[in-house]
Write an enzyme that holds these catalytic residues in place. Structure first.
Site, PDB file in Angstrom:
ATOM      1  N   ASN A  90       0.069  12.282  -0.077  1.00  0.00           N
ATOM      2  CA  ASN A  90       1.018  10.874  -0.223  1.00  0.00           C
ATOM      3  C   ASN A  90       1.438  11.049  -1.611  1.00  0.00           C
ATOM      4  OD1 ASN A  90      -0.055   9.596   2.194  1.00  0.00           O
ATOM      5  ND2 ASN A  90      -1.945   9.182   1.246  1.00  0.00           N
ATOM      6  N   ASN A  97      -4.574   7.825   7.688  1.00  0.00           N
ATOM      7  CA  ASN A  97      -4.720   7.439   6.177  1.00  0.00           C
ATOM      8  C   ASN A  97      -6.153   6.646   6.376  1.00  0.00           C
ATOM      9  OD1 ASN A  97      -4.639   5.439   3.910  1.00  0.00           O
ATOM     10  ND2 ASN A  97      -2.539   6.158   3.678  1.00  0.00           N
ATOM     11  N   ASP A  99     -13.797   7.313  -1.621  1.00  0.00           N
ATOM     12  CA  ASP A  99     -12.801   6.941  -0.424  1.00  0.00           C
ATOM     13  C   ASP A  99     -11.973   8.198  -0.202  1.00  0.00           C
ATOM     14  OD1 ASP A  99     -11.163   5.522   1.489  1.00  0.00           O
ATOM     15  OD2 ASP A  99      -9.700   5.162   0.014  1.00  0.00           O
ATOM     16  N   ASP A 100     -11.505   9.122  -1.396  1.00  0.00           N
ATOM     17  CA  ASP A 100     -10.818  10.078  -0.994  1.00  0.00           C
ATOM     18  C   ASP A 100     -11.505  11.312  -0.137  1.00  0.00           C
ATOM     19  OD1 ASP A 100      -8.211   9.273  -2.180  1.00  0.00           O
ATOM     20  OD2 ASP A 100      -9.700   9.037  -3.893  1.00  0.00           O
ATOM     21  N   ARG A 153      -5.802  10.917 -10.714  1.00  0.00           N
ATOM     22  CA  ARG A 153      -5.002  11.606  -9.396  1.00  0.00           C
ATOM     23  C   ARG A 153      -4.512  10.539  -8.786  1.00  0.00           C
ATOM     24  NH1 ARG A 153      -7.176  12.112  -4.116  1.00  0.00           N
ATOM     25  NH2 ARG A 153      -5.411  10.515  -4.092  1.00  0.00           N
ATOM     26  N   GLU A 172     -12.062   5.834  -6.129  1.00  0.00           N
ATOM     27  CA  GLU A 172     -10.689   5.918  -5.875  1.00  0.00           C
ATOM     28  C   GLU A 172      -9.810   6.623  -6.603  1.00  0.00           C
ATOM     29  OE1 GLU A 172      -9.935   4.427  -2.391  1.00  0.00           O
ATOM     30  OE2 GLU A 172      -8.264   6.117  -2.643  1.00  0.00           O
ATOM     31  N   ASP A 173      -9.286   7.542  -6.144  1.00  0.00           N
ATOM     32  CA  ASP A 173      -8.178   8.553  -6.973  1.00  0.00           C
ATOM     33  C   ASP A 173      -8.628   9.195  -8.418  1.00  0.00           C
ATOM     34  OD1 ASP A 173      -6.684   8.068  -4.749  1.00  0.00           O
ATOM     35  OD2 ASP A 173      -4.913   7.250  -5.740  1.00  0.00           O
ATOM     36  N   LYS A 197      -5.827  -1.321  -2.838  1.00  0.00           N
ATOM     37  CA  LYS A 197      -6.931  -0.921  -1.729  1.00  0.00           C
ATOM     38  C   LYS A 197      -7.858  -2.216  -1.575  1.00  0.00           C
ATOM     39  CE  LYS A 197      -6.807   3.534  -1.337  1.00  0.00           C
ATOM     40  NZ  LYS A 197      -6.828   4.475  -0.337  1.00  0.00           N
ATOM     41  N   TYR A 202       0.807  -1.151   0.011  1.00  0.00           N
ATOM     42  CA  TYR A 202      -0.068   0.023   0.052  1.00  0.00           C
ATOM     43  C   TYR A 202       0.948   1.250  -0.171  1.00  0.00           C
ATOM     44  CZ  TYR A 202      -4.119   2.887   1.639  1.00  0.00           C
ATOM     45  OH  TYR A 202      -4.905   4.027   1.742  1.00  0.00           O
TER      46      TYR A 202
HETATM   47  N1  NAD Z   1      -4.004  10.347   3.999  1.00  0.00           N
HETATM   48  C1  NAD Z   1      -5.006   9.880   3.462  1.00  0.00           C
HETATM   49  O1  NAD Z   1      -5.822   9.005   3.824  1.00  0.00           O
HETATM   50  C2  NAD Z   1      -5.373  10.772   2.112  1.00  0.00           C
HETATM   51  C3  NAD Z   1      -6.865  10.562   1.463  1.00  0.00           C
HETATM   52  C4  NAD Z   1      -7.014  11.371   0.367  1.00  0.00           C
HETATM   53  C5  NAD Z   1      -5.977  12.192  -0.199  1.00  0.00           C
HETATM   54  N2  NAD Z   1      -4.888  12.206   0.248  1.00  0.00           N
HETATM   55  C6  NAD Z   1      -3.805  13.057  -0.303  1.00  0.00           C
HETATM   56  O2  NAD Z   1      -4.302  14.264  -0.446  1.00  0.00           O
HETATM   57  C7  NAD Z   1      -3.806  14.883  -1.508  1.00  0.00           C
HETATM   58  C8  NAD Z   1      -4.809  15.743  -2.028  1.00  0.00           C
HETATM   59  O3  NAD Z   1      -5.997  14.743  -2.558  1.00  0.00           O
HETATM   60  P1  NAD Z   1      -7.192  15.351  -3.129  1.00  0.00           P
HETATM   61  O4  NAD Z   1      -8.257  14.099  -3.496  1.00  0.00           O
HETATM   62  O5  NAD Z   1      -7.585  16.415  -2.223  1.00  0.00           O
HETATM   63  O6  NAD Z   1      -6.821  15.893  -4.346  1.00  0.00           O
HETATM   64  P2  NAD Z   1      -7.564  17.210  -5.358  1.00  0.00           P
HETATM   65  O7  NAD Z   1      -6.697  17.063  -6.616  1.00  0.00           O
HETATM   66  O8  NAD Z   1      -8.923  16.826  -5.274  1.00  0.00           O
HETATM   67  O9  NAD Z   1      -7.272  18.287  -4.212  1.00  0.00           O
HETATM   68  C9  NAD Z   1      -5.765  19.072  -4.427  1.00  0.00           C
HETATM   69  C10 NAD Z   1      -6.026  20.339  -3.622  1.00  0.00           C
HETATM   70  O10 NAD Z   1      -4.551  20.880  -3.399  1.00  0.00           O
HETATM   71  C11 NAD Z   1      -4.578  22.142  -4.292  1.00  0.00           C
HETATM   72  N3  NAD Z   1      -3.238  22.446  -4.451  1.00  0.00           N
HETATM   73  C12 NAD Z   1      -2.516  22.115  -5.285  1.00  0.00           C
HETATM   74  N4  NAD Z   1      -1.438  22.810  -5.310  1.00  0.00           N
HETATM   75  C13 NAD Z   1      -1.358  23.667  -4.391  1.00  0.00           C
HETATM   76  C14 NAD Z   1      -0.511  24.575  -3.739  1.00  0.00           C
HETATM   77  N5  NAD Z   1       0.733  24.564  -4.080  1.00  0.00           N
HETATM   78  N6  NAD Z   1      -0.936  25.012  -2.699  1.00  0.00           N
HETATM   79  C15 NAD Z   1      -2.156  25.019  -2.166  1.00  0.00           C
HETATM   80  N7  NAD Z   1      -2.915  24.258  -2.595  1.00  0.00           N
HETATM   81  C16 NAD Z   1      -2.581  23.424  -3.688  1.00  0.00           C
HETATM   82  C17 NAD Z   1      -5.684  21.987  -5.298  1.00  0.00           C
HETATM   83  O11 NAD Z   1      -5.999  23.526  -5.797  1.00  0.00           O
HETATM   84  C18 NAD Z   1      -6.478  21.407  -4.694  1.00  0.00           C
HETATM   85  O12 NAD Z   1      -7.563  22.080  -4.054  1.00  0.00           O
HETATM   86  C19 NAD Z   1      -2.923  14.023  -2.317  1.00  0.00           C
HETATM   87  O13 NAD Z   1      -1.862  13.999  -2.210  1.00  0.00           O
HETATM   88  C20 NAD Z   1      -3.531  12.673  -1.589  1.00  0.00           C
HETATM   89  O14 NAD Z   1      -2.688  11.598  -1.692  1.00  0.00           O
HETATM   90  C21 NAD Z   1      -4.407  11.450   1.349  1.00  0.00           C
HETATM   91  O1  LMR Z   2      -4.068   5.696  -0.919  1.00  0.00           O
HETATM   92  C1  LMR Z   2      -3.806   6.375   0.255  1.00  0.00           C
HETATM   93  O2  LMR Z   2      -2.776   5.880   0.674  1.00  0.00           O
HETATM   94  C2  LMR Z   2      -4.739   7.178   0.730  1.00  0.00           C
HETATM   95  C3  LMR Z   2      -5.624   8.150  -0.064  1.00  0.00           C
HETATM   96  O3  LMR Z   2      -6.719   7.404  -0.519  1.00  0.00           O
HETATM   97  C4  LMR Z   2      -4.788   8.893  -1.297  1.00  0.00           C
HETATM   98  O4  LMR Z   2      -5.089   8.699  -2.386  1.00  0.00           O
HETATM   99  O5  LMR Z   2      -3.822   9.166  -0.832  1.00  0.00           O
HETATM  100 MG    MG Z   3      -6.926   7.617  -2.523  1.00  0.00          MG
END
Ligand code: NAD
Ligand code: LMR
Ligand code: MG
Length: 615
Positions: free
Chosen positions: A440, A484, A299-300, A186, A276-277, A204, A133
């Site tokens: 991530n 996460n 999920d996101d 994404r 997802e993504d 996943k 993962y």
């Molecule tokens: N930890 C977890 O469980 C988890 C879950 C979901 C997503 N994530 C991570 O979070 C991140 C975002 O995911 P998402 O689904 O929201 O993506 P997304 O593309 O929907 O959103 C990204 C956001 O970040 C903003 N952004 C981009 N560059 C930027 C900058 N330089 N400064 C400020 N804002 C900026 C974009 O405008 C947008 O609002 C990814 O890296 C993903 O891996 C982590």
């Molecule tokens: O896949 C992960 O580790 C968490 C989340 O779904 C992501 O998109 O970053």
């Molecule tokens: Mg994801």
């Protein structure tokens, strides 16, 4: 006496029949299709036990099994116990220094001997999770041209439009209950990886089984290949997907529509479809479109919200501040950011805070700066309700002090954006600042765990999307938790599947958050962790599933009736047991017949005559 070669005979209702090679293959597939844990030894050829990862045990087949199944000689003479096999696997993984090779080793194991694979993961979840993962799965996706070996997941392309149902029918199992689907746009914070994104639905769903015991045969990973806009990939000779730019608009939407309908048609109305993504615009739009009509969640958006709200609830025990006593500042206002913000509002509502008041405590920045109603750049539709009637700014660093943020949430996809200055300001704002660096994989994390502690005088409460090694601060060791969605989505899915729910709405995610938070111990908190140890994750997933199930019945979403008396026990009985099964017939002992026993035919006829004469 004659002996029946096991290869081409089948036991049909007690009658031994000879099968043609073709029938043999058909019978085998039917057997595998219709069974998860059950199997029908008489309908399978011996070699199939070795070739099919669901049944293969390698050298752990006993001598009796080898003879009974006709596989003697196809295996080396030695017999190995599961424990011995696990030791060999551990040793093999450890030999690889390159993390991608570790990933490849585990993938091959999963493809060869599924039970051994899941038993191995269970020996040390903490060690193996980062390989199958996040973060290594991210690396695997980037190199998926190298990783891709045999079908594990289904590719449906834009060229299949009009034929999606028939492509879906090619998947060899009919008892699929859960699908994780991506369109690869994404992938983590790595951007548009197109068909290389397949690693994500595969990873996943591996966690569905490893962390929540969902039977692997129920799980189907799918990648919708609609092209990629990543030029690098279009020029990559190893690329495995369609070499074309992404399809958008009506054509894309009609593929998704056809896909959703085909899934339900093939697997039933309660098949769970986890998105997802997907990139922001599609993620939020598709969730809104399908949430009320299918058993689906994103999920996101929702899973992430659940795990972060859980962390915030757990942190209240350290800070002694209510959820609504905090000021939340987000870097990133995409799927994850707005999903989390919305669920924080719901959590505040449960504390008695009105929605409008709750929203006032949440500020968001995206790539264009602060979400101000006065800014010249448009506010994304899904976030307009959270925009503020304040002056626009792009200066995040300054804003942290301006609004006196107490909780920072990083979901920006940009590594290192929580600078030392920002973290120091957080330490000035409040005694125990909360820092969630959720992007991530690891390089995209807004700050490392060590940086968070170093720049807040060790006072922060920190969690990250990808795991970090323990932090040393002032001679003390802290274990930071992994914020996460993997903490919740497998358990939520398990609850949905076990109760045969036909929808998976937001309240289930708040329920999961509360169950997760209530399982954080005082010892976890002392160590600096606002999430429970991963060591007990399966037990936790079962508790989450049971809690979710209770809510599913309350909300009238279940299809399984009567309602099980004890949800926890029901879920326990439902889950997959990855231990090896015995493939030699196990006979039940019945009491001996106590009636008359005769030794010869003559004796029996004489007895019969004597009895009838008397009459
Ligand atoms: N930890 C977890 O469980 C988890 C879950 C979901 C997503 N994530 C991570 O979070 C991140 C975002 O995911 P998402 O689904 O929201 O993506 P997304 O593309 O929907 O959103 C990204 C956001 O970040 C903003 N952004 C981009 N560059 C930027 C900058 N330089 N400064 C400020 N804002 C900026 C974009 O405008 C947008 O609002 C990814 O890296 C993903 O891996 C982590
Ligand atoms: O896949 C992960 O580790 C968490 C989340 O779904 C992501 O998109 O970053
Ligand atoms: Mg994801």
């Amino acid at each position: 006496m004659f002996s029946v070669p096991p290869n081409f005979y089948a036991n049909c209702g007690g009658v031994i029949v000879k099968l043609s090679k073709l029938n043999c293959a058909r019978t085998f597939f039917l057997t595998v299709r219709n069974n998860v844990d059950d199997y029908c030894p008489n309908l399978m050829r011996g070699i199939d036990y070795l070739k099919n990862p669901q049944f293969n045990k390698g050298l752990a087949f006993t001598m009796q099994e080898r003879q009974a199944l006709g596989i003697q000689g196809l295996l080396a003479a030695n017999y190995k116990t599961l424990e011995e096999q696990l030791a060999i696997c551990q040793f093999s993984v450890d030999r690889y220094k390159d993390p991608l090779n570790k990933y490849l080793y585990l993938t091959e194991l999963q493809d060869n001997n599924e039970r051994l694979f899941y038993e191995l993961l269970a020996t040390d979840v903490q060690k193996f999770l980062p390989i199958v993962y996040t973060p290594i799965v991210g690396l695997a996706c980037q190199r998926f041209g190298l990783v891709y070996r045999r079908p594990r997941g289904l590719f449906i392309t834009i060229q299949d439009k009009g034929r999606v149902a028939s492509v879906l029918r090619n998947w060899p199992t009919t008892n699929v209950r859960a699908i994780v689907v991506t369109d690869g746009e994404r992938i983590l914070g790595l951007g548009d990886l197109g068909a290389y994104g397949m690693g994500i639905p595969v990873g996943k769903l591996t966690l569905y089984t490893a962390l929540a015991g969902v039977p692997p045969a129920y799980c189907l990973p799918i990648t919708l290949d609609v092209g990629t806009n990543t030029q690098n990939l279009l020029e990559d000779p190893m690329y495995i997907g369609l070499r074309r730019k992404r399809v958008r608009g009506e054509e894309y939407d009609s593929l998704i529509e056809e896909f959703m309908q085909a899934c339900v048609k093939r697997y039933g109305q309660d098949v769970l479809i986890q998105f997802e993504d997907f990139a922001l615009a599609n993620a939020t739009r598709l969730l809104a479109k399908y949430q009320k009509h299918y058993c689906t969640f994103n999920d996101d958006i929702q899973g992430t919200a659940s795990v972060i709200v859980a962390g915030i609830i757990a942190a209240t025990r350290i800070t002694k501040r209510k959820i609504s006593d905090n000021v939340y500042l987000f870097l990133g206002a995409g799927s994850a950011g707005v999903g989390i913000a919305n669920l924080i509002v719901d959590a505040m509502a449960e504390e008695g805070t009105q929605t409008a008041e709750a929203r006032k405590k949440i500020y968001l920045f995206d790539v264009d700066g602060f979400l101000s109603t006065k800014r010249k750049e448009a506010i994304p539709v899904h976030a307009t309700h959270l925009a503020k009637d304040m002056e626009p700014t792009k200066n995040f660093e300054k804003f942290v002090g301006q609004v006196k943020a107490t909780c920072l949430v990083g979901v920006s996809t940009v590594g290192g954006t929580f600078t030392p200055t920002i973290l120091k300001q957080m330490a000035k704002n409040i005694d125990r600042p909360m820092i969630f660096a959720l992007s991530n994989p690891t390089i995209k994390s807004e700050c490392t765990a060590q940086a968070a502690y170093d720049n807040t005088e060790g006072r922060c409460i920190y969690a990250s999307g990808s795991p970090f090694p323990p932090v040393n601060y002032n001679g003390k060791k802290y274990l930071t938790g992994q914020g996460n969605n993997s903490y919740v989505y497998p358990g939520i899915a398990l609850g949905v599947l076990a109760s045969r729910a036909h929808h998976a709405p937001d309240p289930l995610f708040l329920t999961a958050a509360k169950v997760l938070a209530s399982n954080v111990t005082d010892d976890d908190l002392k160590l600096g962790r606002i999430y429970p140890s991963l060591g007990d994750i399966k037990c936790l997933s079962i508790k989450i599933a049971a809690g979710v199930m209770e809510n599913i019945y309350k909300l009238n979403l279940a299809s399984l009736y009567p309602k099980p008396k004890d949800s926890y026990q029901f879920v326990l009985d439902y889950i997959y047991d990855s231990s090896y099964k015995c493939y030699t017939p196990q006979f039940h002992e019945y009491p001996a017949d106590t009636g008359i026993k005769v030794k010869t035919i003559k004796e029996m006829i004489d007895m019969y005559k004597a009895k009838n004469k008397k009459k």
